[in-house]
Structure formats: C-alpha cells, structure tokens
Design a protein around this motif. Sequence first.
Motif, short mmCIF file in Angstrom:
data_model
loop_
_atom_site.label_atom_id
_atom_site.label_comp_id
_atom_site.label_asym_id
_atom_site.label_seq_id
_atom_site.Cartn_x
_atom_site.Cartn_y
_atom_site.Cartn_z
N GLY B 58 0.84 -1.19 0.00
CA GLY B 58 0.00 0.00 0.00
C GLY B 58 0.87 1.24 0.00
N GLU B 59 0.44 2.28 0.68
CA GLU B 59 1.19 3.53 0.64
C GLU B 59 2.29 3.63 1.71
OE1 GLU B 59 -2.61 5.83 2.41
OE2 GLU B 59 -0.93 7.14 1.95
N VAL B 60 2.21 2.81 2.79
CA VAL B 60 3.20 2.90 3.86
C VAL B 60 3.69 1.51 4.26
CG1 VAL B 60 2.50 5.13 4.79
CG2 VAL B 60 1.31 3.06 5.56
N PRO B 61 4.33 0.74 3.36
CA PRO B 61 4.70 -0.64 3.66
C PRO B 61 6.02 -0.81 4.43
CG PRO B 61 5.32 -0.11 1.43
CD PRO B 61 4.62 1.10 1.98
N ASN B 62 6.84 0.23 4.49
CA ASN B 62 8.18 0.07 5.07
C ASN B 62 8.12 -0.30 6.54
OD1 ASN B 62 9.24 0.70 2.60
ND2 ASN B 62 9.68 2.83 3.11
N GLY B 63 8.88 -1.34 6.90
CA GLY B 63 8.91 -1.81 8.28
C GLY B 63 7.93 -2.92 8.57
N TYR B 64 7.17 -3.32 7.57
CA TYR B 64 6.14 -4.35 7.74
C TYR B 64 6.28 -5.43 6.67
CZ TYR B 64 3.97 -0.32 10.09
OH TYR B 64 3.73 0.76 10.89
N ASN B 65 5.75 -6.61 7.01
CA ASN B 65 5.63 -7.69 6.04
C ASN B 65 4.32 -8.42 6.26
OD1 ASN B 65 7.94 -8.09 4.16
ND2 ASN B 65 9.09 -8.00 6.06
N VAL B 66 3.81 -9.02 5.21
CA VAL B 66 2.57 -9.78 5.31
C VAL B 66 2.73 -11.10 4.56
CG1 VAL B 66 1.02 -7.80 5.54
CG2 VAL B 66 1.61 -8.65 3.26
N SER B 67 1.79 -11.99 4.85
CA SER B 67 1.67 -13.22 4.10
C SER B 67 0.20 -13.58 4.02
CB SER B 67 2.47 -14.35 4.77
OG SER B 67 1.99 -14.57 6.09
N ARG B 68 -0.17 -14.36 3.04
CA ARG B 68 -1.58 -14.77 2.88
C ARG B 68 -1.57 -16.21 2.38
NH1 ARG B 68 -6.47 -12.25 0.81
NH2 ARG B 68 -8.16 -13.46 1.76
N SER B 69 -1.42 -17.13 3.33
CA SER B 69 -1.37 -18.55 2.97
C SER B 69 -2.75 -19.17 2.87
CB SER B 69 -0.50 -19.33 3.94
OG SER B 69 -1.00 -19.16 5.26
N THR B 70 -3.74 -18.54 3.52
CA THR B 70 -5.12 -19.04 3.46
C THR B 70 -6.05 -17.87 3.18
OG1 THR B 70 -5.62 -18.70 5.80
CG2 THR B 70 -4.60 -20.81 5.20
N THR B 71 -7.27 -18.18 2.76
CA THR B 71 -8.25 -17.12 2.55
C THR B 71 -8.59 -16.40 3.85
OG1 THR B 71 -9.24 -18.33 0.70
CG2 THR B 71 -10.61 -16.65 1.74
N GLU B 72 -8.58 -17.14 4.96
CA GLU B 72 -9.06 -16.59 6.22
C GLU B 72 -8.07 -15.68 6.92
OE1 GLU B 72 -11.07 -20.12 4.97
OE2 GLU B 72 -8.96 -19.91 5.52
N ASP B 73 -6.77 -15.94 6.79
CA ASP B 73 -5.78 -15.29 7.64
C ASP B 73 -4.88 -14.34 6.87
OD1 ASP B 73 -5.70 -18.49 9.00
OD2 ASP B 73 -6.48 -16.75 10.07
N PHE B 74 -4.56 -13.22 7.51
CA PHE B 74 -3.70 -12.21 6.87
C PHE B 74 -2.87 -11.54 7.98
CE2 PHE B 74 -2.06 -9.82 3.60
CZ PHE B 74 -2.45 -8.49 3.53
N PRO B 75 -1.83 -12.21 8.47
CA PRO B 75 -1.03 -11.64 9.55
C PRO B 75 -0.10 -10.53 9.06
CG PRO B 75 -0.17 -13.77 8.88
CD PRO B 75 -1.44 -13.58 8.11
N LEU B 76 0.13 -9.57 9.94
CA LEU B 76 1.04 -8.44 9.68
C LEU B 76 2.23 -8.57 10.61
CD1 LEU B 76 1.48 -5.61 8.27
CD2 LEU B 76 0.44 -4.64 10.33
N ARG B 77 3.42 -8.58 10.05
CA ARG B 77 4.65 -8.77 10.81
C ARG B 77 5.40 -7.45 10.92
NH1 ARG B 77 7.07 -12.12 14.50
NH2 ARG B 77 9.34 -12.09 14.27
N LEU B 78 5.76 -7.09 12.15
CA LEU B 78 6.63 -5.93 12.39
C LEU B 78 8.00 -6.46 12.79
CD1 LEU B 78 3.71 -4.71 12.98
CD2 LEU B 78 4.94 -3.04 14.36
N GLU B 79 9.01 -6.10 12.05
CA GLU B 79 10.39 -6.46 12.38
C GLU B 79 11.08 -5.20 12.89
OE1 GLU B 79 11.38 -9.48 12.18
OE2 GLU B 79 10.23 -10.50 10.62
#
Lengths: 113, 114
Positions: B58-79
């Motif tokens: 999106g417009e502010v992705p720096n510092g974040y990561n995501v994954s979408r292995s299933t339709t139901e789940d969409f976790p957001l990772r902060l490193e």
Amino acid sequence: GESVGLHLPTLSVQEGDNSIINCAYSNSASDYFIWYKQESGKGPQFIIDIRSNMDKRQGQRVTVLLNKTVKHLSLQIAATQPGDSAVYFCAFTGGTSYGKLTFGQGTILTVHP
Amino acid sequence: NAGVTQTPKFRILKIGQSMTLQCTQDMNHNYMYWYRQDPGMGLKLIYYSVGAGITDKGEVPNGYNVSRSTTEDFPLRLELAAPSQTSVYFCASSSPGRTNYGYTFGSGTRLTVV
C-alpha cells in the motif's frame, strides 16, 4: 486507500440539529461511494452507500447526496444525537482500482447535549 | 459469524522487538487489508491481498511484512519495531462484486513502541 497527512477537520453541532459532512473526490471514474462511522476505540462501521447512477439515497436519519459534476459527496444526519459523535469517512472505488477503496480524510463530529 | 477478528487488542513493544498482528475473517472474503491510523488522523494502507498467495504494497509498507497462505488469515509482521510504528492497526476484508464493495473492519490493535 489514500489519505493525507493532516489532522482531521472537525464539526461541532448541538443535539437536535442537522449535520452535514462533506467529501470531495478527484477520480472521475469513481462510481461507488460509501460512508463509514468510526466511534472512539472501534473500527470503522458501514453507514450507507450510493452508486453513481443515483444522486441521493436515504437511510435511517441519514441521507447521502452525490454530485458527480463537481465530484462531491455529502452525508446529512437528521436530528443529530450525542451517539452520533464519531469520525466519519467517505470512501470510493471505480475505474482501474475497482474493488479497492480510496478513503477520504475523515471528519470528527462532536454533538453537544 | 464473527466477521474480522484481530489479536491482540493492545500491545507494548520495546524498540527493536518484533511481533505479528493476527487477523482472521470467516466471511470467505477474498480481499484483505491492513491499515494504520495515527491519533487524530485518517487511515493509511500498509498492505493488501486480493487472494491467498497474493499480496501487494500500500502507501506505507516500510517496516512491515505480510503473508496470505489461506483465505481466512492475513497476519502483519513488524520487524525491528520503531517508535514511529506506534499506532492503531486495523485489518479489513471485502468481497468486491459479491454484494457491495464495502469493507468489514476488525476492532483494531493498539500498539505502542517504547
């Protein structure tokens, strides 16, 4: 979604007054519009939507007006109540970004008893 | 039908720590989104996904990561959390064309980085 890095505008009204919240959009391809209400500490909640083939749609105490000529959307709340105090966001989609909403800046509505 | 569920509701992180914000939806929506909302400000899109296995910035992705292995789940990772990531994070889902194009939002995760 897009938003600007500015603090949200505010609107203060007395209980029982009518409230009008405005939103401008720039993409002439936008053809579906939504108003959301966000109460303090909660996620945005859908209020009402309107498609571009309409210029007015009414719900319970709320009316949305769409003026495609000047790319302007408004939300009118009749007989505003303290429970209407919240942040109101407009959102829209259309054209090549269909399915992904663009959010407007938001307006803080405060209703005084 | 729970809608969009986010966990945790609150979290305090120290600078440099990592964490995952969880988001799950039970509406079989194919689109999912992560937004952040700073105090008194609007919504900024971090990442979104149009289906399992597909994500986009999106417009502010720096510092974040995501994954979408299933339709139901969409976790957001902060490193490597930074104070600038102090915000309220909202997950949302939608199914464009099925009924309408509106999003269903979760109740948010309030994150403070100290």
